[in-house]
Design a protein around this motif. Structure first.
Motif, PDB file in Angstrom:
ATOM      1  N   ARG A 163      -0.159 -12.739  -4.052  1.00  0.00           N
ATOM      2  CA  ARG A 163      -1.665 -12.710  -4.139  1.00  0.00           C
ATOM      3  C   ARG A 163      -2.066 -11.941  -2.787  1.00  0.00           C
ATOM      4  O   ARG A 163      -1.230 -12.475  -1.773  1.00  0.00           O
ATOM      5  CB  ARG A 163      -2.155 -13.758  -4.564  1.00  0.00           C
ATOM      6  N   MET A 164      -2.984 -11.422  -2.701  1.00  0.00           N
ATOM      7  CA  MET A 164      -3.549 -10.763  -1.258  1.00  0.00           C
ATOM      8  C   MET A 164      -5.201 -11.015  -1.367  1.00  0.00           C
ATOM      9  O   MET A 164      -5.834 -10.621  -2.150  1.00  0.00           O
ATOM     10  CB  MET A 164      -3.213  -9.502  -1.224  1.00  0.00           C
ATOM     11  N   GLU A 165      -5.673 -11.511  -0.191  1.00  0.00           N
ATOM     12  CA  GLU A 165      -7.075 -11.459   0.060  1.00  0.00           C
ATOM     13  C   GLU A 165      -7.256 -10.982   1.610  1.00  0.00           C
ATOM     14  O   GLU A 165      -6.630 -11.139   2.508  1.00  0.00           O
ATOM     15  CB  GLU A 165      -7.212 -12.984   0.331  1.00  0.00           C
ATOM     16  N   GLY A 166      -8.384 -10.306   1.520  1.00  0.00           N
ATOM     17  CA  GLY A 166      -8.586  -9.543   2.703  1.00  0.00           C
ATOM     18  C   GLY A 166      -8.578  -7.957   2.644  1.00  0.00           C
ATOM     19  O   GLY A 166      -8.416  -7.295   1.479  1.00  0.00           O
ATOM     20  N   PHE A 167      -8.708  -7.211   3.558  1.00  0.00           N
ATOM     21  CA  PHE A 167      -8.594  -5.782   3.575  1.00  0.00           C
ATOM     22  C   PHE A 167      -7.790  -5.163   4.784  1.00  0.00           C
ATOM     23  O   PHE A 167      -8.142  -5.410   6.020  1.00  0.00           O
ATOM     24  CB  PHE A 167      -9.744  -5.272   3.618  1.00  0.00           C
ATOM     25  N   VAL A 168      -6.973  -4.432   4.500  1.00  0.00           N
ATOM     26  CA  VAL A 168      -6.006  -3.624   5.470  1.00  0.00           C
ATOM     27  C   VAL A 168      -6.042  -2.237   5.082  1.00  0.00           C
ATOM     28  O   VAL A 168      -5.307  -1.544   5.710  1.00  0.00           O
ATOM     29  CB  VAL A 168      -4.759  -4.321   5.788  1.00  0.00           C
ATOM     30  N   GLY A 169      -6.809  -1.810   4.046  1.00  0.00           N
ATOM     31  CA  GLY A 169      -6.714  -0.057   3.798  1.00  0.00           C
ATOM     32  C   GLY A 169      -6.700   0.013   2.385  1.00  0.00           C
ATOM     33  O   GLY A 169      -7.039  -1.135   1.729  1.00  0.00           O
ATOM     34  N   GLY A 170      -6.739   1.344   1.962  1.00  0.00           N
ATOM     35  CA  GLY A 170      -6.805   1.517   0.577  1.00  0.00           C
ATOM     36  C   GLY A 170      -5.628   0.871  -0.255  1.00  0.00           C
ATOM     37  O   GLY A 170      -4.876   0.251   0.155  1.00  0.00           O
ATOM     38  N   ALA A 171      -5.785   1.628  -1.344  1.00  0.00           N
ATOM     39  CA  ALA A 171      -4.732   1.260  -2.401  1.00  0.00           C
ATOM     40  C   ALA A 171      -3.133   1.338  -2.038  1.00  0.00           C
ATOM     41  O   ALA A 171      -2.505   0.673  -2.150  1.00  0.00           O
ATOM     42  CB  ALA A 171      -4.740   2.169  -3.910  1.00  0.00           C
ATOM     43  N   CYS A 172      -2.731   2.550  -1.363  1.00  0.00           N
ATOM     44  CA  CYS A 172      -1.564   2.920  -1.089  1.00  0.00           C
ATOM     45  C   CYS A 172      -0.996   1.939   0.162  1.00  0.00           C
ATOM     46  O   CYS A 172       0.062   0.945   0.161  1.00  0.00           O
ATOM     47  CB  CYS A 172      -1.206   4.296  -0.341  1.00  0.00           C
ATOM     48  N   SER A 173      -1.884   1.788   1.034  1.00  0.00           N
ATOM     49  CA  SER A 173      -1.693   0.959   2.363  1.00  0.00           C
ATOM     50  C   SER A 173      -1.665  -0.588   1.850  1.00  0.00           C
ATOM     51  O   SER A 173      -0.425  -1.289   2.192  1.00  0.00           O
ATOM     52  CB  SER A 173      -2.594   1.066   3.463  1.00  0.00           C
ATOM     53  N   ARG A 174      -2.513  -0.690   1.281  1.00  0.00           N
ATOM     54  CA  ARG A 174      -2.659  -2.367   0.590  1.00  0.00           C
ATOM     55  C   ARG A 174      -1.065  -2.671  -0.030  1.00  0.00           C
ATOM     56  O   ARG A 174      -0.666  -3.820   0.175  1.00  0.00           O
ATOM     57  CB  ARG A 174      -3.599  -2.460  -0.389  1.00  0.00           C
ATOM     58  N   GLU A 175      -0.617  -1.794  -0.990  1.00  0.00           N
ATOM     59  CA  GLU A 175       0.789  -2.079  -1.434  1.00  0.00           C
ATOM     60  C   GLU A 175       1.753  -2.316  -0.666  1.00  0.00           C
ATOM     61  O   GLU A 175       2.572  -3.158  -0.856  1.00  0.00           O
ATOM     62  CB  GLU A 175       0.844  -1.035  -2.723  1.00  0.00           C
ATOM     63  N   ILE A 176       1.782  -0.989   0.323  1.00  0.00           N
ATOM     64  CA  ILE A 176       2.981  -1.153   1.281  1.00  0.00           C
ATOM     65  C   ILE A 176       2.790  -2.761   2.011  1.00  0.00           C
ATOM     66  O   ILE A 176       3.797  -3.049   2.402  1.00  0.00           O
ATOM     67  CB  ILE A 176       2.785  -0.005   2.192  1.00  0.00           C
ATOM     68  N   ILE A 177       1.495  -2.782   2.538  1.00  0.00           N
ATOM     69  CA  ILE A 177       1.582  -4.288   3.339  1.00  0.00           C
ATOM     70  C   ILE A 177       1.847  -5.394   2.569  1.00  0.00           C
ATOM     71  O   ILE A 177       2.510  -6.348   2.918  1.00  0.00           O
ATOM     72  CB  ILE A 177       0.271  -4.275   4.053  1.00  0.00           C
ATOM     73  N   ARG A 178       1.521  -5.546   1.312  1.00  0.00           N
ATOM     74  CA  ARG A 178       1.786  -6.665   0.355  1.00  0.00           C
ATOM     75  C   ARG A 178       3.438  -6.742   0.421  1.00  0.00           C
ATOM     76  O   ARG A 178       4.018  -7.931   0.503  1.00  0.00           O
ATOM     77  CB  ARG A 178       1.174  -6.365  -0.819  1.00  0.00           C
ATOM     78  N   GLN A 179       4.014  -5.793   0.026  1.00  0.00           N
ATOM     79  CA  GLN A 179       5.542  -5.747   0.037  1.00  0.00           C
ATOM     80  C   GLN A 179       6.300  -6.169   1.251  1.00  0.00           C
ATOM     81  O   GLN A 179       7.283  -6.855   1.282  1.00  0.00           O
ATOM     82  CB  GLN A 179       6.086  -4.258  -0.573  1.00  0.00           C
TER      83      GLN A 179
END
Length: 340
Positions: A47-63
């Motif tokens: 799960r992820m809460e907060g904002f570090v960018g759009g859809a592409c960046s978000r998924e990269i950072i989550r992984q």
């Protein structure tokens, strides 16, 4: 989420002993939607809460955050369109290509906060005492397990170390947590024959990755034989004599050899990684616990369960990081499937 709420949430998570990673945007090159100081919390379950960018960046950072939780190592993640010109990734600096429509770039610092490794030490012996002391100095979450009649004798000393003391009946309760981090547990039986079999039977039922027995090889063989007769699972996993062969003689030396073996036997996911492999261009779900697929247009990793943009061609499902990639794919799927 404002900064105060974020820090309060982080403090609460740490008090509760939960594992999570904090991702912070530390550099940007427009055009990108993220700003300096934007933050997100990535939980151990993905799960992820907060904002570090759009859809592409978000998924990269989550992984990347989930991988940082496994390695227990912080990393700087650079997401940029010219990633191939930045040299190879390292364990501390991971460079990921940004192949979506945005031509901007961001750097995100990912810091894991992982709950302490749990070490269960069974017995009220000098080696058990030395093992508990040394493990505490290495920031382990140490639990001493003793017979009820021995509990009072060691509680005062254990309290000075911040060590929990429980009786034999509680072993399965303290080891039975199957949540995130469950693979990073260890148990050592050092009761000198007083309740070896009883303790090991409970420990083995919990599937603990490292199980050590401090006893002679002859005694260890007898213990294994009895446990096998009882039908206890995983008897072959018992390490006996526990510890690396360092020529240890004194209780502190034996404790050192045991902890050295525990570190050596740490799960493979808890060691540093040195490179970040580029994603395959073919959209195929992975076999991981959290199923992912590769966007066939931009090559980004997409979480299957939460993917908003999907399409089906010839009975095969494809997943996309954004609507633009899906639109490009549907315009001429064969252009993107030719490499399959």
């Amino acid at each position: 989420m404002n900064a105060m709420d974020l820090f309060e949430q982080i403090a609460a998570l740490r008090r509760d002993g939960q594992s999570f990673a904090l991702a912070t945007v530390v550099a940007r090159r427009a055009p990108v939607s993220a700003h300096l100081g934007d933050r997100a919390i990535v939980f151990a379950d993905g799960r992820m809460e907060g904002f570090v960018g759009g859809a592409c960046s978000r998924e990269i950072i989550r992984q990347q955050a989930l991988d940082a939780l496994k390695t227990r190592c912080s990393r700087l993640v650079s997401i940029q369109p010219d990633a191939n010109d930045s040299g190879p990734s390292t364990g501390e600096h991971v460079v990921v290509p940004m192949t979506c429509v945005s031509e901007g770039a961001i750097d995100v610092y990912v810091e894991p906060f992982v709950r302490a490794r749990r070490l269960v030490v069974v017995g009220a012996t000098p080696v058990a005492e030395s093992l508990a002391r040394l493990a505490c100095s290495m920031n382990y979450d140490v639990v001493r397990v003793v017979d009820g009649r021995e509990q009072r004798d060691i509680e005062q000393e254990a309290a000075t170390l911040g060590v929990t003391v429980v009786t034999l009946e509680a072993i399965e309760a303290i080891l039975g947590d199957g949540g995130p981090g469950a693979a990073d547990r260890a148990a050592v039986v050092v009761s000198q024959g007083h309740y070896d079999e009883e303790a090991l039977e409970s420990i083995l039922k919990c599937g603990v990755p490292y199980v050590g027995l401090v006893a002679s090889r002859t005694r260890g063989a007898a213990v294994r034989a009895l446990l096998e007769e009882r039908g206890v699972p995983g008897v072959a996993a018992i390490r006996n004599p526990a510890g690396l062969d360092l020529g240890a003689r004194t209780p502190p030396e034996v404790a050192l050899s045991i902890l050295a073996e525990i570190v050596q036997a740490r799960p493979a996911g808890a060691t540093k990684t040195t490179t970040a492999a580029a994603p395959s261009p073919v959209a195929q779900p992975s076999a991981s616990a959290t199923a992912t697929a590769i966007d066939p247009v931009c090559g980004m990793s997409v979480t299957v369960d939460s993917a908003r943009q999907t399409a089906e061609v010839d009975g095969v499902a494809y997943y996309f990081c954004c609507a633009q990639c899906r639109a490009k794919f549907l315009k001429d799927p064969q252009v993107y499937l030719v490499h399959q």
